[in-house]
Each structure stands twice: as C-alpha cells, then as structure tokens.
Design a protein around this motif. Structure first.
Motif, PDB file in Angstrom:
ATOM      1  N   SER A   1       2.325  49.133 -32.892  1.00  0.00           N
ATOM      2  CA  SER A   1       1.954  49.377 -31.500  1.00  0.00           C
ATOM      3  C   SER A   1       1.257  48.150 -30.934  1.00  0.00           C
ATOM      4  O   SER A   1       0.406  47.536 -31.586  1.00  0.00           O
ATOM      5  CB  SER A   1       1.012  50.582 -31.405  1.00  0.00           C
ATOM      6  N   GLY A   2       1.636  47.781 -29.723  1.00  0.00           N
ATOM      7  CA  GLY A   2       1.039  46.625 -29.082  1.00  0.00           C
ATOM      8  C   GLY A   2       1.704  45.313 -29.430  1.00  0.00           C
ATOM      9  O   GLY A   2       1.336  44.261 -28.889  1.00  0.00           O
ATOM     10  N   LYS A   3       2.675  45.337 -30.335  1.00  0.00           N
ATOM     11  CA  LYS A   3       3.399  44.121 -30.725  1.00  0.00           C
ATOM     12  C   LYS A   3       4.721  44.024 -29.964  1.00  0.00           C
ATOM     13  O   LYS A   3       5.369  45.034 -29.683  1.00  0.00           O
ATOM     14  CB  LYS A   3       3.662  44.095 -32.226  1.00  0.00           C
ATOM     15  N   HIS A   4       5.102  42.799 -29.681  1.00  0.00           N
ATOM     16  CA  HIS A   4       6.348  42.516 -28.965  1.00  0.00           C
ATOM     17  C   HIS A   4       7.306  41.855 -29.943  1.00  0.00           C
ATOM     18  O   HIS A   4       6.934  40.939 -30.674  1.00  0.00           O
ATOM     19  CB  HIS A   4       6.053  41.566 -27.797  1.00  0.00           C
TER      20      HIS A   4
ATOM     21  N   SER B   1       9.992  51.546 -26.176  1.00  0.00           N
ATOM     22  CA  SER B   1      10.016  50.516 -25.128  1.00  0.00           C
ATOM     23  C   SER B   1      11.038  49.462 -25.535  1.00  0.00           C
ATOM     24  O   SER B   1      10.797  48.657 -26.436  1.00  0.00           O
ATOM     25  CB  SER B   1       8.631  49.886 -24.977  1.00  0.00           C
TER      26      SER B   1
ATOM     27  N   ASP C   1       2.425  50.507 -38.392  1.00  0.00           N
ATOM     28  CA  ASP C   1       2.159  50.697 -36.971  1.00  0.00           C
ATOM     29  C   ASP C   1       2.227  49.341 -36.278  1.00  0.00           C
ATOM     30  O   ASP C   1       1.393  48.466 -36.505  1.00  0.00           O
ATOM     31  CB  ASP C   1       0.772  51.324 -36.784  1.00  0.00           C
TER      32      ASP C   1
ATOM     33  N   ASP D   1       5.589  38.341 -30.506  1.00  0.00           N
ATOM     34  CA  ASP D   1       4.787  38.413 -31.734  1.00  0.00           C
ATOM     35  C   ASP D   1       5.669  38.404 -32.972  1.00  0.00           C
ATOM     36  O   ASP D   1       5.244  37.964 -34.041  1.00  0.00           O
ATOM     37  CB  ASP D   1       3.951  39.709 -31.740  1.00  0.00           C
TER      38      ASP D   1
ATOM     39  N   ARG E   1      -2.081  32.059 -30.953  1.00  0.00           N
ATOM     40  CA  ARG E   1      -2.700  33.390 -30.974  1.00  0.00           C
ATOM     41  C   ARG E   1      -3.128  33.786 -32.384  1.00  0.00           C
ATOM     42  O   ARG E   1      -3.782  34.807 -32.565  1.00  0.00           O
ATOM     43  CB  ARG E   1      -1.715  34.430 -30.414  1.00  0.00           C
TER      44      ARG E   1
ATOM     45  N   ALA F   1       6.752  49.026 -31.857  1.00  0.00           N
ATOM     46  CA  ALA F   1       6.850  47.727 -31.192  1.00  0.00           C
ATOM     47  C   ALA F   1       7.651  47.830 -29.896  1.00  0.00           C
ATOM     48  O   ALA F   1       8.537  48.676 -29.758  1.00  0.00           O
ATOM     49  CB  ALA F   1       7.502  46.703 -32.116  1.00  0.00           C
ATOM     50  N   GLU F   2       7.325  46.953 -28.968  1.00  0.00           N
ATOM     51  CA  GLU F   2       8.148  46.765 -27.775  1.00  0.00           C
ATOM     52  C   GLU F   2       9.262  45.810 -28.167  1.00  0.00           C
ATOM     53  O   GLU F   2       8.998  44.676 -28.563  1.00  0.00           O
ATOM     54  CB  GLU F   2       7.312  46.174 -26.643  1.00  0.00           C
TER      55      GLU F   2
END
Length: 264
Positions: A6-9, A59, A4, A84, A131, A32-33
C-alpha cells in the motif's frame, strides 16, 4: 507473512498478458498502484479492464508505448516520471537457426529485451536513490545460463540483463534500493502456449501432450517436469518487490523448476 505494498507505485513493462500481467495482478493485490504497459492502446485497455474486473478496488492505469525504442521509453517516462517499483519484463522470443539470424534480428532482440530495461532503470533508479527506497527487477531466464541452441540471440539478451542487474545492484550499494533478476523457465505464457499449439497441430497431438514432450525433449533436467505458470513466477516477483525482501539484492532468483543443474 503478509505482503503489503500500500502506498507504493509500480510499473510493469510488457504487462498486457503472460508473466507481466500476472506480476501486475500480484502487485495490485498486494496494494500497489500499478501501471501496465503494452504496444497498443487496445491491448492496454483490455488488460486494465480485465484486472479491474478481477480486483475492483485496485488502482490500475496504463501507458501504450513501444519500449523497444528510445522514443517509447521516453513516452513512458513522460507519462510516469517516478515509481517505487520497476519490473523490466517486456521481451520477445522466437526460435531461429543461428546461421539464419541476421543483424536486424539481433539488434531487434537487443533493443527490446535489453535496452528497454537499461533506459528505464537509468531514469527510475535516480529517483529511488534520492528517496532511499525502491525495487528494480529484470526478467531474465534460465536461458541466460542454459543458452538454447535454437535461440542463441534470445539467450544472449537474458544473460545481458542478468549482468546489468548484478552491476546496478552494486551501483546502488548502501541504499534501500534493491535490484534483482528473476529467472523463469518455460512458462505457460500466451506466447509459449501459442508456439506449442502450433507445434501440436503440426504433429497431430494434443497441446497437453506437446507440453509434456517439449519438457522431456528440450528441458530434460527439469525437476518439476512441467511448465511453470505465470502466477508461480509472479509470486517470486511480488516477494522480491516487498519490504520483507530488503536483504535480497544482486541476486538471480530462479523460478525455473530446477532445469539449471547446479546448486549455485
């Protein structure tokens, strides 16, 4: 295991076709985006449309830039200041006799295959370190270890990015940023298929026969005895980009069908 992202670029360079496209697709499917890149806007637009048709909820965006130049790398950085996950996939290859390969060709291969990855990693790794999370991958090749006599200039670049990958992993020691090299073998990418189709036409045989001949004559040590698919390479890349791969760094992850005859 469910990956998963999700929320990663993620940024995947050279991703309008072939291995890069498959990696972009795999990352998007994992949530991932994804930003794809290519040299022309039309190729980028076509790839985005294709990916969105296959994955309507994904996305996906794109940047058109020539990453074989410092200006092109800066254009990508300006458009996408942070990420990311960075997949340094962009690259060129072409068989050419060593004695006929001039300085300009050596420089072109180095600029596209090596310096694009250096410039982008140098920028994006800083944000990842701040980060304290990130994934950087360099698409190397079995040709980094098994230098092909017909493409010494290409093999050199793939050895170089593998070295950079290992070194950068050490630079980022103690962080949650991992750096790895992915080593595909001959893969049924757009460029390879085009090369084999031309060879098949010249030999008067089918492309399927030419693919089998290519493996037998050029990579006889292959254990799978066939070309890999872009999706098979992408599967390794997506795993290495995942949270589950947190202890995998500084590694050369081989997806070359056992061509390199060593267990190390």
């Amino acid at each position: 295991m469910r990956i998963d992202l999700s929320g990663k670029h993620a940024i995947v360079t050279g991703s309008t076709a072939g291995i890069g496209y498959s990696i972009a697709s795999g990352l998007a499917e994992a949530g991932a985006e994804v930003v794809i890149t290519g040299r022309t806007q039309s190729r980028v637009d076509d790839a985005i449309a294709s990916l969105k048709q296959a994955q309507p909820q994904a996305s996906i965006s794109g940047v058109a830039a020539d990453l074989g130049t410092a200006e092109g790398c800066q254009a990508l950085i300006d458009a996408q200041p942070n990420t990311d996950i960075l997949i340094n996939n962009v690259g060129i290859f072409a068989p050419q006799d060593f004695f006929e390969t001039d300085d300009e060709t050596w420089q072109q291969f180095f600029d596209v295959n090596v310096m694009s990855a250096v410039r982008l990693s140098r920028h994006y790794a800083k944000g990842m370190r701040e980060r304290d999370w990130g994934r950087i991958q360099f698409l190397s090749s079995e040709s980094a270890l098994n230098i092909p006599s017909e493409m010494v200039h290409y093999g050199m670049t793939k050895s170089a990015v593998q070295s950079i990958s290992r070194g950068l992993a050490k630079v980022l020691a103690g962080t949650n940023v991992t750096v790895n090299a992915i080593l595909p073998g001959p893969t049924r990418s757009e460029g390879v298929l085009e090369m084999l189709k031309q060879a098949a036409d010249e030999a008067g045989i089918s492309q399927q026969e030419m693919e089998a001949r290519f493996v037998q004559e050029n990579r006889p040590s292959s254990i799978i005895q066939r070309l890999a698919t872009p999706e098979e390479v992408a599967n390794m890349s997506v795993y290495a980009a995942s949270p589950q791969a947190s202890a995998t760094t500084g590694a050369a992850l081989r997806v070359e069908g056992g061509i390199v005859d060593t267990m190390a």
